[in-house]
Design a protein around this motif. Structure first.
Motif, PDB file in Angstrom:
ATOM      1  N   ILE A   1      44.728  40.924  46.779  1.00  0.00           N
ATOM      2  CA  ILE A   1      45.444  39.675  47.084  1.00  0.00           C
ATOM      3  C   ILE A   1      46.577  39.456  46.085  1.00  0.00           C
ATOM      4  N   ALA A   2      46.324  39.788  44.809  1.00  0.00           N
ATOM      5  CA  ALA A   2      47.318  39.527  43.761  1.00  0.00           C
ATOM      6  C   ALA A   2      48.633  40.232  44.038  1.00  0.00           C
ATOM      7  N   ARG A   3      48.576  41.418  44.629  1.00  0.00           N
ATOM      8  CA  ARG A   3      49.819  42.162  44.878  1.00  0.00           C
ATOM      9  C   ARG A   3      50.559  41.660  46.120  1.00  0.00           C
ATOM     10  N   LEU A   4      49.950  40.726  46.862  1.00  0.00           N
ATOM     11  CA  LEU A   4      50.592  40.175  48.059  1.00  0.00           C
ATOM     12  C   LEU A   4      51.365  38.895  47.758  1.00  0.00           C
ATOM     13  N   ARG A   5      51.498  38.574  46.483  1.00  0.00           N
ATOM     14  CA  ARG A   5      52.328  37.456  45.985  1.00  0.00           C
ATOM     15  C   ARG A   5      51.927  36.092  46.541  1.00  0.00           C
ATOM     16  N   PRO A   6      50.669  35.667  46.310  1.00  0.00           N
ATOM     17  CA  PRO A   6      50.286  34.304  46.694  1.00  0.00           C
ATOM     18  C   PRO A   6      50.902  33.307  45.717  1.00  0.00           C
ATOM     19  N   ALA A   7      50.936  32.018  46.098  1.00  0.00           N
ATOM     20  CA  ALA A   7      51.465  30.990  45.187  1.00  0.00           C
ATOM     21  C   ALA A   7      50.565  30.866  43.971  1.00  0.00           C
ATOM     22  N   SER A   8      49.266  30.917  44.182  1.00  0.00           N
ATOM     23  CA  SER A   8      48.306  30.886  43.092  1.00  0.00           C
ATOM     24  C   SER A   8      47.001  31.533  43.557  1.00  0.00           C
ATOM     25  N   LEU A   9      46.228  32.007  42.585  1.00  0.00           N
ATOM     26  CA  LEU A   9      44.953  32.651  42.876  1.00  0.00           C
ATOM     27  C   LEU A   9      43.869  31.950  42.065  1.00  0.00           C
ATOM     28  N   ILE A  10      42.885  31.370  42.755  1.00  0.00           N
ATOM     29  CA  ILE A  10      41.798  30.647  42.092  1.00  0.00           C
ATOM     30  C   ILE A  10      40.570  31.544  42.079  1.00  0.00           C
ATOM     31  N   LEU A  11      40.087  31.849  40.882  1.00  0.00           N
ATOM     32  CA  LEU A  11      38.924  32.717  40.715  1.00  0.00           C
ATOM     33  C   LEU A  11      37.690  31.864  40.476  1.00  0.00           C
ATOM     34  N   LEU A  12      36.655  32.060  41.279  1.00  0.00           N
ATOM     35  CA  LEU A  12      35.426  31.289  41.132  1.00  0.00           C
ATOM     36  C   LEU A  12      34.243  32.231  41.024  1.00  0.00           C
ATOM     37  N   ASP A  13      33.430  32.059  39.969  1.00  0.00           N
ATOM     38  CA  ASP A  13      32.256  32.906  39.778  1.00  0.00           C
ATOM     39  C   ASP A  13      31.267  32.182  38.870  1.00  0.00           C
ATOM     40  N   SER A  14      29.985  32.505  39.022  1.00  0.00           N
ATOM     41  CA  SER A  14      28.955  31.883  38.191  1.00  0.00           C
ATOM     42  C   SER A  14      28.674  32.689  36.929  1.00  0.00           C
ATOM     43  N   SER A  15      29.259  33.889  36.819  1.00  0.00           N
ATOM     44  CA  SER A  15      29.079  34.730  35.628  1.00  0.00           C
ATOM     45  C   SER A  15      30.290  34.592  34.710  1.00  0.00           C
ATOM     46  N   GLU A  16      30.056  34.118  33.499  1.00  0.00           N
ATOM     47  CA  GLU A  16      31.151  33.917  32.538  1.00  0.00           C
ATOM     48  C   GLU A  16      31.848  35.234  32.213  1.00  0.00           C
ATOM     49  N   PHE A  17      31.054  36.283  31.964  1.00  0.00           N
ATOM     50  CA  PHE A  17      31.639  37.563  31.572  1.00  0.00           C
ATOM     51  C   PHE A  17      32.455  38.178  32.708  1.00  0.00           C
ATOM     52  N   ASN A  18      31.896  38.177  33.918  1.00  0.00           N
ATOM     53  CA  ASN A  18      32.614  38.756  35.059  1.00  0.00           C
ATOM     54  C   ASN A  18      33.907  37.994  35.340  1.00  0.00           C
ATOM     55  N   LEU A  19      33.843  36.675  35.218  1.00  0.00           N
ATOM     56  CA  LEU A  19      35.028  35.851  35.466  1.00  0.00           C
ATOM     57  C   LEU A  19      36.110  36.132  34.426  1.00  0.00           C
TER      58      LEU A  19
ATOM     59  N   GLU B   1      39.803  37.957  35.159  1.00  0.00           N
ATOM     60  CA  GLU B   1      40.978  37.146  34.809  1.00  0.00           C
ATOM     61  C   GLU B   1      41.897  37.909  33.859  1.00  0.00           C
ATOM     62  N   MET B   2      41.325  38.545  32.825  1.00  0.00           N
ATOM     63  CA  MET B   2      42.131  39.293  31.864  1.00  0.00           C
ATOM     64  C   MET B   2      42.835  40.477  32.537  1.00  0.00           C
ATOM     65  N   GLU B   3      42.125  41.130  33.451  1.00  0.00           N
ATOM     66  CA  GLU B   3      42.711  42.275  34.160  1.00  0.00           C
ATOM     67  C   GLU B   3      43.907  41.845  35.007  1.00  0.00           C
ATOM     68  N   LEU B   4      43.758  40.735  35.726  1.00  0.00           N
ATOM     69  CA  LEU B   4      44.840  40.271  36.597  1.00  0.00           C
ATOM     70  C   LEU B   4      46.016  39.730  35.801  1.00  0.00           C
TER      71      LEU B   4
ATOM     72  N   TYR C   1      49.486  41.277  36.510  1.00  0.00           N
ATOM     73  CA  TYR C   1      50.414  40.374  37.214  1.00  0.00           C
ATOM     74  C   TYR C   1      50.709  39.164  36.323  1.00  0.00           C
ATOM     75  N   PRO C   2      51.501  39.360  35.270  1.00  0.00           N
ATOM     76  CA  PRO C   2      51.740  38.268  34.293  1.00  0.00           C
ATOM     77  C   PRO C   2      52.435  37.050  34.896  1.00  0.00           C
ATOM     78  N   LYS C   3      53.153  37.206  35.987  1.00  0.00           N
ATOM     79  CA  LYS C   3      53.876  36.077  36.579  1.00  0.00           C
ATOM     80  C   LYS C   3      53.051  35.309  37.606  1.00  0.00           C
ATOM     81  N   LEU C   4      51.876  35.835  37.956  1.00  0.00           N
ATOM     82  CA  LEU C   4      51.035  35.183  38.959  1.00  0.00           C
ATOM     83  C   LEU C   4      50.280  34.017  38.337  1.00  0.00           C
ATOM     84  N   LYS C   5      50.276  32.885  39.020  1.00  0.00           N
ATOM     85  CA  LYS C   5      49.540  31.712  38.552  1.00  0.00           C
ATOM     86  C   LYS C   5      48.057  31.895  38.886  1.00  0.00           C
ATOM     87  N   ILE C   6      47.254  31.968  37.848  1.00  0.00           N
ATOM     88  CA  ILE C   6      45.824  32.210  38.013  1.00  0.00           C
ATOM     89  C   ILE C   6      45.031  31.086  37.356  1.00  0.00           C
ATOM     90  N   SER C   7      44.050  30.557  38.065  1.00  0.00           N
ATOM     91  CA  SER C   7      43.123  29.578  37.494  1.00  0.00           C
ATOM     92  C   SER C   7      41.709  30.047  37.743  1.00  0.00           C
TER      93      SER C   7
END
Length: 391
Positions: free
Chosen positions: A301-319, A323-326, A330-336
């Motif tokens: 999804i990140a490479r398809l240029r969305p306005a923002s990408l919201i990541l939701l997960d119950s695992s702190e480490f996986n989240l 997040e760090m990988e994306l 994709y430094p210009k992508l808005k990620i929450s």
């Protein structure tokens, strides 16, 4: 280990130095039609030998002939040998001309010397590699037949021929490709089609069958497994291509055929232009974003240029990991990110009211069925109740 390496290198140096006079006198012998070398020419050959040996040894050293390991000799090693010989030959000719004006040294000796030396040096190295790759099989080695003469089969037989810990002797390939039948891969013959495997196993007294078809469709796997079962011989397979992480195939990756191999999903071609048109410029929420499926969804999804990408997960480490990988890719992508459980209705209401996503990909689910069979409560809570909350 270090002393053994040094001893092998010293032995290689002495071998190469010994080939120089052999090639030098051999060139004279060829020059005079394999007959007796006239006395005056033989004397000149002996007098100039020291020059040739010294110059050629310096060339060997300069071009790094002793950095490679003989048992892994390859085309780059042969090129390195050719360069060293040609340079050594040229400097030897110049030196001999300056010293003796080529008296008693026919010009044709030098190209003959070069060809002979390349043959002796390269031939000995590839002979060592061939003997190591072929190995010496004992009566205790298991005979195996490989199904599939493609890239995976080639890499597997190469590893089998080199492997000293596991004693397997590949006696042949079977492949349905008529073009490959009758050919050889690393000296192992492609015997026939897969349908003739039952007879071959009996004739060759095969102990193991290996399915080297990591990209095979489930329909083809079912047919081949059926043939293997009729032989009464144990059989193993390689993981699917997407699980061969290293890109190399080894004997250590062999495993039993699983139900997933027989019931696997066939690849689906996606209309990426239509998907991009749907997601570009929109807020996208992915639940289970840190899981194996969710994280891959996020990458696509990140490479398809969305306005923002919201990541939701119950695992702190996986989240944190996804997040760090994306952010790096994709430094210009808005990620929450949202550290929440999809079963928590209040938390989900807050996420939706604050983030207001346009598109939701729900990938927060337990998927390891054998484990979940005795964890029914948690499976129902997460997979059923969580999906109901998200809906």
């Amino acid at each position: 280990m270090a002393s053994k390496l040094i001893n092998n290198r010293i032995l290689a140096i002495f071998h190469d130095l010994a080939t120089i006079p052999a090639a030098w006198f051999g060139a004279y012998w060829l020059r005079f039609n394999l007959g007796i070398i006239p006395g005056e020419y033989l004397s000149a050959a002996i007098e100039t030998l020291a020059v040739v040996v010294v110059v050629q040894a310096i060339a060997f050293r300069y071009f790094g002939l002793y950095r490679g390991v003989w048992r892994f000799a390859s085309m780059p090693d042969l090129i390195r040998i050719a360069k060293a010989v040609l340079v050594g030959m040229a400097f030897s000719a110049v030196t001999i001309f300056l010293v003796t004006r080529m008296e008693g040294v026919p010009r044709s000796v030098f190209p003959l010397y070069g060809l002979l030396l390349i043959g002796l040096l390269g031939g000995s190295r590839f002979l060592v590699r061939w003997s190591r790759d072929r190995g010496i099989y004992t009566g205790d080695c298991k005979k195996l037949i490989i199904v599939g003469a493609g890239k995976a089969g080639e890499m597997l037989v190469r590893d089998l021929l080199r492997n000293r810990e596991e004693c397997y002797q590949p006696v042949g390939f079977v492949d349905d490709n008529i073009v490959k039948q009758g050919g050889e891969i690393h000296g192992v013959r492609v015997l026939s089609s897969c349908d003739e495997m039952i007879d071959l196993v009996e004739q060759l007294e095969v102990d193991l069958i290996v399915l080297a078809l990591p990209s095979a469709k489930s329909k083809d796997m079912r047919r081949l497994v059926g043939l293997c079962e009729k032989t009464g011989v144990p059989f193993r397979t390689l993981p699917p291509l997407d699980r061969l992480m290293s890109g190399q195939v080894t004997v250590n990756q062999l495993r039993e055929v699983s139900i997933d191999d027989l019931l696997g999903r066939e690849p689906v071609s996606l209309d990426w232009d239509a998907i991009e048109l749907e997601l570009k410029g929109k807020k996208v929420l992915v639940t289970g974003a840190g899981g194996s499926i969710g994280s891959e969804l996020c990458r696509q999804i990140a490479r398809l240029r969305p306005a923002s990408l919201i990541l939701l997960d119950s695992s702190e480490f996986n989240l944190y990991t996804i997040e760090m990988e994306l952010l790096k890719a994709y430094p210009k992508l808005k990620i929450s990110r949202c550290l929440n459980d999809v079963v928590d209705k209040a938390a989900m209401d807050r996420v939706f009211s604050s983030a207001m996503p346009d598109v939701v990909f729900h990938a927060a689910a337990y998927k390891h069925v054998p484990m979940l069979e005795d964890q029914i409560r948690e499976a129902a809570r997460n997979n059923i109740q969580g999906t109901r909350t998200m809906a």
